[in-house]
Enzyme design. Structure first.
Site, PDB file in Angstrom:
ATOM      1  N   ASP A 135      24.685  63.983  66.598  1.00  0.00           N
ATOM      2  CA  ASP A 135      26.103  63.292  66.851  1.00  0.00           C
ATOM      3  C   ASP A 135      25.799  61.547  66.936  1.00  0.00           C
ATOM      4  OD1 ASP A 135      27.923  65.143  66.543  1.00  0.00           O
ATOM      5  OD2 ASP A 135      28.794  65.046  68.724  1.00  0.00           O
TER       6      ASP A 135
ATOM      7  N   ASP B 172      46.210  27.044  38.966  1.00  0.00           N
ATOM      8  CA  ASP B 172      45.948  28.287  39.242  1.00  0.00           C
ATOM      9  C   ASP B 172      46.743  29.310  39.636  1.00  0.00           C
ATOM     10  OD1 ASP B 172      43.737  27.700  37.623  1.00  0.00           O
ATOM     11  OD2 ASP B 172      42.300  27.152  39.638  1.00  0.00           O
TER      12      ASP B 172
ATOM     13  N   GLY C 215      41.831  40.800  36.938  1.00  0.00           N
ATOM     14  CA  GLY C 215      42.788  41.783  36.358  1.00  0.00           C
ATOM     15  C   GLY C 215      43.395  41.413  35.092  1.00  0.00           C
ATOM     16  N   MET C 216      43.695  40.202  35.146  1.00  0.00           N
ATOM     17  CA  MET C 216      44.194  39.486  33.958  1.00  0.00           C
ATOM     18  C   MET C 216      43.327  39.518  32.636  1.00  0.00           C
ATOM     19  SD  MET C 216      47.263  36.786  35.167  1.00  0.00           S
ATOM     20  CE  MET C 216      46.424  35.324  34.172  1.00  0.00           C
TER      21      MET C 216
END
Lengths: 510, 471
Positions: free
Chosen positions: A36, A296, A431-432
């Site tokens: 533990d 942007d 992503g783009m």
């Protein structure tokens, strides 16, 4: 019983250990079975800690089960007292000791007679609270213990410092970017001409806790840990506290204005005006305000995002995305179920939906349903994003080692706004880019298996060796295949068997 | 305890205050090994948190394991254990449809005395999936011993093998194989003939979970000596468990499988071949020789093969020769690794080990002693249930060239100028057989090679003065 694969917040004792090991010269002893003490591994690996983690276990084994711990816990406490002379030893119960129901308080009382260290029993119940709640409670317990002690001994100093000063409460080990945030907060307060009285628990000494009331006010940057302590100090000493998290431009300004209010209240001779500072920082030092205005950020307008994390970070990031960047937060949520009311109130009007859950599959389903352009969440959401091909910025614990960066990466204050802007912008552009690649057929990603361009081969792989080859993990299979064929050619073998494969491995690695 | 190096193996036992992984971690490698299994760990958040952190990235690959997380109602018996487990197991059956569900009992189920062994057979018939119970808890066991408890439980589930019928079975099997491959080019048939040339010997089952590539490497080594491995415990699939019974010989490939060995002998009437473990070329050779001698088979080409391996390791041996090692002890592989490293020319000061079964490891201990004698190397101390605090004091005095230790101590020791290798890597790396001896040395030498480069930069000690004495 609950079928669980993964959890956002750890068990209670982890919270206690995080607080105890953040203080200087405090040792925690867990009443726990072998194995533990996993906390030590986390601290040593994630925080890349150079010193031994001041946590040991008083092992619960078969004998303890049969006869009780008896002298064992007391012996372990007094032993640690002699070996390392800590200022404080915190006996930490675990899930195991919760069920055993041994009288741990009794052990603590007995041990404190013989040891030079102070000894306390962490007041946390494994089955009622999670890691964060336990950390909050333990910090308050330690502070209360030392202030009560000072009060009894008459060493408590209630007079405040001459110049404005502050305590920062809730910076501790394994916290998400806590070290960097602490540095940024110190810089911010220094800019405002406010002295730091104490930072607790990280790097703090329990011996100095009696001086906590000397500060003019307390700053509690994170919702999860430190609030109980601040409330206690307010009740006991009338110390005001500020719990607005200085994350994002708007909230950082808000936090500074509250500081101004408290400082001016206690300071009749001189009136501070922080407005020019806020203005200067917002418009010219932090780049985030300008970023929001730039073209942007215009491209991000109305893009869908999902936010999930602890209450502090999820709420702040939601507000930043919606209020400061014009991004559409389709859903925001937290796993801090115990703080759901506060969270809902914070994000009211900034998000279409609110999700309060500690079940990661619910979060995954929500993300799959919404299909946002970017996710801001924990490591779990990052993995969900990977599976769904959605970029993710990590904004909250639980995290992996890559979220304990060596470089300066605060989330709080004016430098924090820069960091967050980068994080948000990078998530979306990636992503783009990805999306554009898909539309235009992607990169040339034909799989390269052999280094030569000709594909004809004079070698045959027999059935078993093909099976064997398929068992080898994909990312090295091509290499193994190439090497084996090279070896076969060198040795004039045309028929590749398993034997040949391993002979090749031995020959090439030699 | 003195740091004097003695002339015979010495055994000591300390306080048991040491760091190791909880034995439920065996789930991590076993669920990957047994492809049609599902592991259900019946425990608390603490167990779950450990698994989640220890297994890191694997958790995201839709693992075939989960926690049955006990809540307050379960502890205080307000909820019915049987009904709760049934609900979860039905859910697992519906979502994953495994061939077996393995319940891992934890500290909590021990303390509240949840009768997993009693409930399993009842539930098994009710839901139609075999349920195997293994109590792999931190009250009784350390780290790799978790696998031992699972395999021991699984040994009960292996089909019974009756040798007389078996002979008949085998001919049928051979026929079907020939039928299957009759369409293949002639070389196939040659191979089958070759396999028929293998000497007749009683069936041999090997116990221990290994990646399938390593398992086939070891099988291949034995095949070279005309020994056919008739099965592995565990097999790649639960449904392929080897048949066991009187007259079946078993041999372990890992030093931590003593319960499994006992179960195989006592409950399944198998004959245990007590051999050193096939770790390092010396261990592998001794392991094969022992198996061959039990079957009355003369080995051939084994000495040359070992020699050849040692030669191929030469570049690494030059690095390790004369260097000293300190095993803090946490995974029970320590004796075998120490024996191999001594044979490589290293000096071992101390072998910490969580638990030492002197009977199961007898052959390994003899080989260790012989290795030390042959090389005139001082015998190491063997410390059972070590005390990490004391060990660090001893290490401070001895200043070993390498400490093999758990992750909790690795970074602090490195900061104090002591080279470390995480012991856990030996559990997950491929270390068995001739072929993988190089991988062991690759691990052992990595800190030495890395730090060789850093040595001249002058910042070996990276801690503040006031913290130097802190442990």
């Amino acid at each position: 019983m609950k079928l669980a694969y993964w959890m956002y917040a750890g068990p209670a004792h982890i919270g206690t250990l995080r607080v105890a090991s953040s203080f200087k010269n405090v040792h925690a002893i867990m009443h726990a079975p072998l194995g533990d003490d996993y906390f030590n591994v986390m601290r040593s690996m994630l925080e890349r800690e150079r010193d031994f983690t001041p946590v040991t276990a008083s092992i619960v084994d078969r004998h303890v089960l049969a006869r009780g711990s008896q002298e064992k816990v007391v012996d372990n406490i007094t032993r640690k007292d002699k070996e390392e002379c800590p200022d404080l030893i915190v006996l930490t119960p675990t899930c195991t000791s919760s069920i055993l129901q041994e009288d741990l308080q009794n052990f603590v009382d007995r041990a404190s007679i013989t040891s030079n260290s102070d000894v306390i029993l962490a007041d946390v119940n494994h089955y009622r609270v999670n890691e964060l709640q336990a950390a909050d409670r333990t910090l308050e317990q330690v502070v209360r213990y030392y202030l009560d002690k000072a009060n009894r001994q008459g060493t408590l100093n209630k007079s405040i410092t001459d110049k404005p000063s502050a305590n920062i409460i809730g910076i501790f080990t394994l916290g998400f970017h806590n070290q960097h945030d602490c540095r940024e907060l110190k810089r911010l307060l220094q800019d405002l001409d406010i002295k730091i009285n104490q930072v607790i628990p990280e790097g703090g000494s329990v011996k100095n806790l009696k001086n906590l009331p000397k500060a003019w006010f307390n700053l509690v940057p994170y919702r999860e840990v430190g609030l109980m302590t601040a409330i206690y100090l307010e009740k006991q000493f009338g110390m005001p506290y500020i719990s607005t998290t200085p994350m994002g431009i708007v909230d950082t300004a808000e936090c500074i204005r509250q500081i101004e209010k408290h400082v001016n209240k206690l300071n009749p001779n001189k009136t501070f005006n922080y407005e020019p500072y806020i203005d200067q920082q917002t418009r010219f030092v932090s780049q985030a305000a300008w970023f929001s205005r730039s073209i942007d950020c215009q491209n991000l307008t109305g893009k869908k995002a999902v936010v999930f994390g602890d209450a502090t970070h999820a709420a702040s990031i939601t507000k930043i995305l919606a209020r400061e960047m014009g991004i559409c937060v389709s859903c925001t949520g937290t796993y801090c179920i115990h703080d759901a009311e506060w969270f809902k109130e914070q994000v009211q009007g900034f998000s279409d939906e609110i999700l309060i859950t500690d079940n990661h599959t619910e979060v995954g389903d929500m993300i799959a349903r919404i299909e946002p352009s970017a996710i801001f969440g924990t490591q779990m959401e990052r993995h969900i994003g990977k599976r769904l091909d959605i970029p993710c910025g990590v904004i909250s614990s639980p995290v992996h080692i890559q979220n304990f960066p060596l470089g300066y990466r605060p989330f709080l204050g004016y430098e924090g706004t820069n960091q967050i802007a980068d994080l948000v912008y990078n998530s979306f552009t990636l992503g783009m880019e990805d999306h554009l690649l898909e539309i235009f057929g992607g990169h040339d990603t034909k799989e390269v298996i052999t280094k030569s361009l000709s594909t004809d081969t004079d070698l045959t792989w027999n059935y078993e060796s093909q099976l064997e080859l398929n068992k080898i993990p994909g990312f090295v299979r091509g290499k193994i295949k190439r090497n084996t064929e090279k070896f076969a050619r060198q040795n004039g073998i045309t028929n590749i068997t398993i034997e040949v494969m391993y002979a090749a491995k031995e020959a090439l690695s030699a | 305890m003195s740091n004097k190096i003695s002339e015979t193996l010495t055994f000591e036992c300390e306080t048991g205050n040491y760091h190791t992984f909880c034995p439920i971690s065996c789930v991590a490698w076993l669920y990957q090994k047994i492809e049609d299994s599902f592991f259900l760990v019946v425990g608390t958040k603490t167990c779950g948190y450990f698994l989640q952190n220890a297994l890191g990235v694997m958790i995201f690959a839709e693992p075939r394991y989960a926690m049955a997380e006990l809540e307050e109602g379960d502890i205080s018996a307000q909820l019915n254990d049987y009904e709760e487990l049934k609900r979860l197991c039905l859910q697992i059956k519906k979502n994953r449809n495994p061939s077996v569900i393995i319940w891992i009992g934890t500290c909590t189920t021990e303390i509240i005395k949840m009768d997993l062994e009693g409930m399993a057979p009842k539930l098994e018939t009710e839901i139609g999936i075999p349920i195997v119970v293994a109590r792999a808890n931190g009250l009784d066991y350390a780290f790799t011993q978790g696998e031992d408890t699972v395999l021991a439980a699984m040994a009960h589930r292996c089909p019974e093998r009756i040798l007389s019928i078996d002979r008949k079975d085998k001919t049928i099997q051979d026929q079907t194989i020939q039928d299957l491959f009759s369409f293949l080019p002639p070389k196939k048939k040659e191979e089958i003939l070759e396999s028929k040339k293998l000497k007749k010997h009683p069936p041999l089952v090997l116990s221990g979970s290994l990646p399938s590539t390593v398992a086939s490497q070891l099988s291949l080594e034995l095949k070279r000596q005309s020994i056919q491995v008739s099965g592995w415990l565990p097999a790649q699939r639960y449904t392929d468990l080897p048949s066991l019974g009187e007259g079946v010989y078993v041999c372990g490939i890992n030093p931590f499988l003593s319960r499994t060995a006992t179960t195989l002998m006592r409950r399944r009437k198998c004959k245990l071949i007590g051999a050193p473990f096939p770790i390092g070329p010396d261990g592998t050779r001794a392991w094969i020789e022992k198996i061959c001698s039990v079957f009355g088979i003369e080995t051939h080409g084994l000495e040359e093969r070992e020699q050849q391996m040692w030669e191929s390791l030469k570049d690494y041996l030059d690095l390790v020769r004369g260097k000293s090692v300190f095993f803090m002890g946490d995974n029970l592989l320590e004796i075998s690794l120490a024996r191999f490293l001594i044979r490589c020319g290293m000096i071992v000061y101390e072998i910490g080990i969580p638990y030492l079964d002197k009977r199961y490891q007898a052959a390994e201990l003899v080989l260790l002693q012989n290795t030390c004698e042959n090389l005139c190397t001082p015998m190491p101390h063997i410390v059972e249930k070590p005390d990490n605090y004391n060990q660090i004091q001893r290490m401070r005095e001895l200043q070993p060239d390498l400490a093999i230790t758990g992750m909790a101590h690795a970074n602090p020791l490195e900061a104090r100028g002591i080279n470390t290798k995480w012991s856990v890597e030996f559990t997950f790396a491929q270390i068995h057989g001739f072929t993988n001896a190089r991988d062991v040395l690759e691990l052992v030498t990595r800190p030495l090679r890395r730090n060789n480069g850093l040595e001249n930069l002058g910042w070996t000690n990276l801690i503040k003065k006031e913290n130097e004495s802190k442990v």
